[in-house]
Design a protein around this motif. Structure first.
Motif, PDB file in Angstrom:
ATOM      1  N   THR A   1      41.632  24.457  31.554  1.00  0.00           N
ATOM      2  CA  THR A   1      40.043  24.106  32.995  1.00  0.00           C
ATOM      3  C   THR A   1      39.632  25.369  32.458  1.00  0.00           C
ATOM      4  OG1 THR A   1      41.565  25.984  34.879  1.00  0.00           O
ATOM      5  CG2 THR A   1      41.733  23.290  34.761  1.00  0.00           C
ATOM      6  N   ALA A   2      38.150  25.276  32.880  1.00  0.00           N
ATOM      7  CA  ALA A   2      37.292  27.006  33.154  1.00  0.00           C
ATOM      8  C   ALA A   2      38.182  28.272  33.795  1.00  0.00           C
ATOM      9  CB  ALA A   2      35.484  26.439  33.920  1.00  0.00           C
ATOM     10  N   ARG A   3      38.689  28.079  34.690  1.00  0.00           N
ATOM     11  CA  ARG A   3      39.693  29.034  35.649  1.00  0.00           C
ATOM     12  C   ARG A   3      40.383  29.373  34.370  1.00  0.00           C
ATOM     13  NH1 ARG A   3      40.669  26.467  39.477  1.00  0.00           N
ATOM     14  NH2 ARG A   3      39.646  27.389  41.132  1.00  0.00           N
ATOM     15  N   GLU A   4      41.969  28.093  33.718  1.00  0.00           N
ATOM     16  CA  GLU A   4      41.840  28.985  32.953  1.00  0.00           C
ATOM     17  C   GLU A   4      42.014  29.920  31.993  1.00  0.00           C
ATOM     18  OE1 GLU A   4      45.583  25.626  34.036  1.00  0.00           O
ATOM     19  OE2 GLU A   4      44.657  25.331  32.764  1.00  0.00           O
ATOM     20  N   ASN A   5      40.581  29.122  30.990  1.00  0.00           N
ATOM     21  CA  ASN A   5      40.084  29.949  30.640  1.00  0.00           C
ATOM     22  C   ASN A   5      39.315  31.583  30.453  1.00  0.00           C
ATOM     23  OD1 ASN A   5      38.966  27.879  27.315  1.00  0.00           O
ATOM     24  ND2 ASN A   5      39.386  27.211  29.419  1.00  0.00           N
ATOM     25  N   LEU A   6      39.294  31.716  31.868  1.00  0.00           N
ATOM     26  CA  LEU A   6      38.503  32.704  32.243  1.00  0.00           C
ATOM     27  C   LEU A   6      40.158  33.716  32.231  1.00  0.00           C
ATOM     28  CD1 LEU A   6      35.501  31.731  34.727  1.00  0.00           C
ATOM     29  CD2 LEU A   6      35.251  32.848  32.373  1.00  0.00           C
ATOM     30  N   ARG A   7      41.068  33.149  33.035  1.00  0.00           N
ATOM     31  CA  ARG A   7      41.666  34.029  33.424  1.00  0.00           C
ATOM     32  C   ARG A   7      43.178  34.957  32.145  1.00  0.00           C
ATOM     33  NH1 ARG A   7      44.866  33.973  38.563  1.00  0.00           N
ATOM     34  NH2 ARG A   7      45.683  35.342  37.585  1.00  0.00           N
ATOM     35  N   LEU A   8      42.958  33.580  30.915  1.00  0.00           N
ATOM     36  CA  LEU A   8      43.270  34.420  29.359  1.00  0.00           C
ATOM     37  C   LEU A   8      42.756  35.713  29.422  1.00  0.00           C
ATOM     38  CD1 LEU A   8      43.163  30.992  27.520  1.00  0.00           C
ATOM     39  CD2 LEU A   8      45.369  31.656  28.317  1.00  0.00           C
ATOM     40  N   VAL A   9      41.623  35.778  29.327  1.00  0.00           N
ATOM     41  CA  VAL A   9      41.104  36.576  29.426  1.00  0.00           C
ATOM     42  C   VAL A   9      41.333  38.080  30.531  1.00  0.00           C
ATOM     43  CG1 VAL A   9      39.220  38.082  28.930  1.00  0.00           C
ATOM     44  CG2 VAL A   9      39.044  36.160  27.653  1.00  0.00           C
ATOM     45  N   ALA A  10      41.204  37.866  31.640  1.00  0.00           N
ATOM     46  CA  ALA A  10      41.579  38.149  32.673  1.00  0.00           C
ATOM     47  C   ALA A  10      42.402  38.987  32.933  1.00  0.00           C
ATOM     48  CB  ALA A  10      40.715  37.554  33.672  1.00  0.00           C
ATOM     49  N   ASP A  11      43.699  38.280  33.056  1.00  0.00           N
ATOM     50  CA  ASP A  11      45.392  38.449  33.079  1.00  0.00           C
ATOM     51  C   ASP A  11      45.475  39.543  32.358  1.00  0.00           C
ATOM     52  OD1 ASP A  11      45.014  36.270  34.852  1.00  0.00           O
ATOM     53  OD2 ASP A  11      46.362  35.183  33.572  1.00  0.00           O
ATOM     54  N   ARG A  12      44.954  39.890  31.002  1.00  0.00           N
ATOM     55  CA  ARG A  12      45.205  41.415  30.120  1.00  0.00           C
ATOM     56  C   ARG A  12      45.039  42.416  30.449  1.00  0.00           C
ATOM     57  NH1 ARG A  12      42.162  39.060  24.829  1.00  0.00           N
ATOM     58  NH2 ARG A  12      42.655  36.415  25.035  1.00  0.00           N
ATOM     59  N   TYR A  13      43.705  42.795  31.498  1.00  0.00           N
ATOM     60  CA  TYR A  13      43.118  43.603  31.927  1.00  0.00           C
ATOM     61  C   TYR A  13      43.865  44.002  33.327  1.00  0.00           C
ATOM     62  CZ  TYR A  13      40.108  42.922  27.990  1.00  0.00           C
ATOM     63  OH  TYR A  13      39.827  43.094  27.072  1.00  0.00           O
ATOM     64  N   GLY A  14      44.745  43.093  34.139  1.00  0.00           N
ATOM     65  CA  GLY A  14      45.014  43.880  35.296  1.00  0.00           C
ATOM     66  C   GLY A  14      44.145  43.412  36.735  1.00  0.00           C
ATOM     67  N   ALA A  15      44.308  44.290  37.389  1.00  0.00           N
ATOM     68  CA  ALA A  15      42.981  44.999  38.846  1.00  0.00           C
ATOM     69  C   ALA A  15      41.450  44.313  37.959  1.00  0.00           C
ATOM     70  CB  ALA A  15      43.758  45.518  39.201  1.00  0.00           C
ATOM     71  N   ALA A  16      41.480  45.449  37.334  1.00  0.00           N
ATOM     72  CA  ALA A  16      40.412  45.334  36.194  1.00  0.00           C
ATOM     73  C   ALA A  16      40.323  43.897  35.945  1.00  0.00           C
ATOM     74  CB  ALA A  16      40.246  46.236  35.564  1.00  0.00           C
ATOM     75  N   GLY A  17      40.520  43.473  35.425  1.00  0.00           N
ATOM     76  CA  GLY A  17      40.524  41.983  35.158  1.00  0.00           C
ATOM     77  C   GLY A  17      39.674  40.913  35.777  1.00  0.00           C
TER      78      GLY A  17
ATOM     79  N   ARG B   1      38.220  42.087  38.570  1.00  0.00           N
ATOM     80  CA  ARG B   1      37.293  42.405  39.363  1.00  0.00           C
ATOM     81  C   ARG B   1      36.392  41.712  37.935  1.00  0.00           C
ATOM     82  NH1 ARG B   1      39.859  47.481  40.382  1.00  0.00           N
ATOM     83  NH2 ARG B   1      39.143  48.432  38.846  1.00  0.00           N
ATOM     84  N   ARG B   2      36.737  41.763  37.250  1.00  0.00           N
ATOM     85  CA  ARG B   2      34.943  41.592  35.911  1.00  0.00           C
ATOM     86  C   ARG B   2      34.813  40.289  36.534  1.00  0.00           C
ATOM     87  NH1 ARG B   2      37.863  45.009  31.034  1.00  0.00           N
ATOM     88  NH2 ARG B   2      38.076  46.659  32.021  1.00  0.00           N
ATOM     89  N   LEU B   3      36.404  39.320  36.428  1.00  0.00           N
ATOM     90  CA  LEU B   3      36.507  37.511  36.303  1.00  0.00           C
ATOM     91  C   LEU B   3      34.855  37.682  37.405  1.00  0.00           C
ATOM     92  CD1 LEU B   3      39.186  35.131  36.049  1.00  0.00           C
ATOM     93  CD2 LEU B   3      37.216  35.762  37.411  1.00  0.00           C
ATOM     94  N   ASP B   4      35.003  38.165  38.963  1.00  0.00           N
ATOM     95  CA  ASP B   4      34.019  37.926  40.199  1.00  0.00           C
ATOM     96  C   ASP B   4      33.535  38.344  39.589  1.00  0.00           C
ATOM     97  OD1 ASP B   4      36.474  37.170  41.490  1.00  0.00           O
ATOM     98  OD2 ASP B   4      37.184  39.204  42.063  1.00  0.00           O
ATOM     99  N   ASP B   5      33.091  39.432  38.666  1.00  0.00           N
ATOM    100  CA  ASP B   5      31.382  39.763  38.768  1.00  0.00           C
ATOM    101  C   ASP B   5      30.762  39.617  37.800  1.00  0.00           C
ATOM    102  OD1 ASP B   5      31.813  42.217  40.063  1.00  0.00           O
ATOM    103  OD2 ASP B   5      32.677  43.256  38.527  1.00  0.00           O
ATOM    104  N   ALA B   6      31.122  38.162  36.882  1.00  0.00           N
ATOM    105  CA  ALA B   6      30.892  37.652  35.990  1.00  0.00           C
ATOM    106  C   ALA B   6      30.713  36.103  36.425  1.00  0.00           C
ATOM    107  CB  ALA B   6      31.839  37.222  34.461  1.00  0.00           C
ATOM    108  N   LEU B   7      31.603  35.227  37.818  1.00  0.00           N
ATOM    109  CA  LEU B   7      31.264  34.489  38.107  1.00  0.00           C
ATOM    110  C   LEU B   7      29.861  34.832  39.232  1.00  0.00           C
ATOM    111  CD1 LEU B   7      34.690  32.966  39.136  1.00  0.00           C
ATOM    112  CD2 LEU B   7      33.212  32.145  37.208  1.00  0.00           C
ATOM    113  N   ALA B   8      29.658  36.377  39.678  1.00  0.00           N
ATOM    114  CA  ALA B   8      28.056  36.161  40.620  1.00  0.00           C
ATOM    115  C   ALA B   8      27.594  36.009  39.436  1.00  0.00           C
ATOM    116  CB  ALA B   8      28.427  37.446  41.081  1.00  0.00           C
ATOM    117  N   LEU B   9      27.210  35.970  38.626  1.00  0.00           N
ATOM    118  CA  LEU B   9      25.724  35.852  37.559  1.00  0.00           C
ATOM    119  C   LEU B   9      25.307  34.787  37.022  1.00  0.00           C
ATOM    120  CD1 LEU B   9      26.877  38.389  34.538  1.00  0.00           C
ATOM    121  CD2 LEU B   9      25.147  39.139  36.716  1.00  0.00           C
ATOM    122  N   PHE B  10      26.784  33.473  37.419  1.00  0.00           N
ATOM    123  CA  PHE B  10      26.380  32.501  36.836  1.00  0.00           C
ATOM    124  C   PHE B  10      26.793  31.574  38.629  1.00  0.00           C
ATOM    125  CE2 PHE B  10      27.367  33.869  33.195  1.00  0.00           C
ATOM    126  CZ  PHE B  10      26.543  33.990  32.233  1.00  0.00           C
TER     127      PHE B  10
END
Length: 231
Positions: free
Chosen positions: A92-108, A110-119
């Protein structure tokens, strides 16, 4: 951030890019403009190490890249969004994003939320398989995924090519917002010079793999480049 000095590259015996030089200062955007076949994608793939450098030098944050492999360049802060990019279509789109975000913990997260806010469209598509998204939605997903890694250099290859007008507009708005923030350096290849030259700090116009012109971007540059490329 990035220096290309007399770069040459190509495929097999075919020389595609010849004697191309430009710099990307930290926190700025450089637009690579030119028609299809002008060498933009070849140049970007060479910057990422996906194609070998035939001549010249590439330097990233002061370090020569001659012996640096693609995965090492990414670890050092590069992110690449190729045209028509699609990864992990069965996820899923969520799983695609989490594959990257989970590498960075809490910072990831936050970045996921910021990226989604752009689109605006992406949050409603998170449960859908990435392979079932439209071309424009996949492109937005790819850009969002790249942003989660917090790159110092974001490399975009025709990010709005072939997109429906509404999604192209949303993508352009998101990219304009990213550029205004100045948090990263960006190299953006675009066939459509208007948007790129309106948003970038500087430009390099390519014709048949060579530099036609370069300089500061802006409305005057857009008119001059469109006139030169149409000849």
């Amino acid at each position: 951030m990035l220096t290309c000095d007399h770069v040459a590259a190509g495929y097999g015996r075919t020389a595609v890019v010849q004697d191309v030089s430009f710099t990307v200062p930290t926190g700025t955007t450089v637009a690579l403009v030119g028609a299809s076949g002008s060498g933009k994608t070849t140049l970007l793939r060479t910057v990422l190490g996906l194609l070998p450098l035939r001549a010249g030098t590439l330097t990233f944050e002061g370090t020569p890249l001659t012996r640096v492999r693609t995965h090492q360049r990414i670890r050092r802060g590069m992110a690449y969004v190729p045209q028509g990019q699609q990864r992990f279509g069965l996820l899923t789109a969520r799983e695609n994003l989490r594959l990257v975000a989970d590498r960075y913990g809490a910072a990831g997260a936050r970045r996921l939320d910021d990226a989604l806010a752009l689109f605006p469209a992406l949050p409603g598509l998170l449960g859908r398989r990435a392979g079932l998204l439209s071309a424009g939605q996949r492109q937005q997903l790819a850009i969002a995924r790249a942003l989660i890694s917090a790159p110092t250099l974001l490399v975009l290859d025709d990010p709005t090519a072939g997109l429906a007008p509404s999604l192209a507009g949303e993508t352009q708005d998101a990219l304009a917002s990213i550029m205004r923030q100045g948090d990263m350096s960006i190299v953006m290849a675009e066939q459509q010079a208007g948007f790129a030259l309106a948003q970038a700090d500087s430009y390099v116009a390519l014709v048949e793999g060579r530099v036609l012109s370069r300089g500061e971007a802006g409305a005057d540059a857009a008119r001059a480049v469109r006139s030169a490329l149409s000849r």
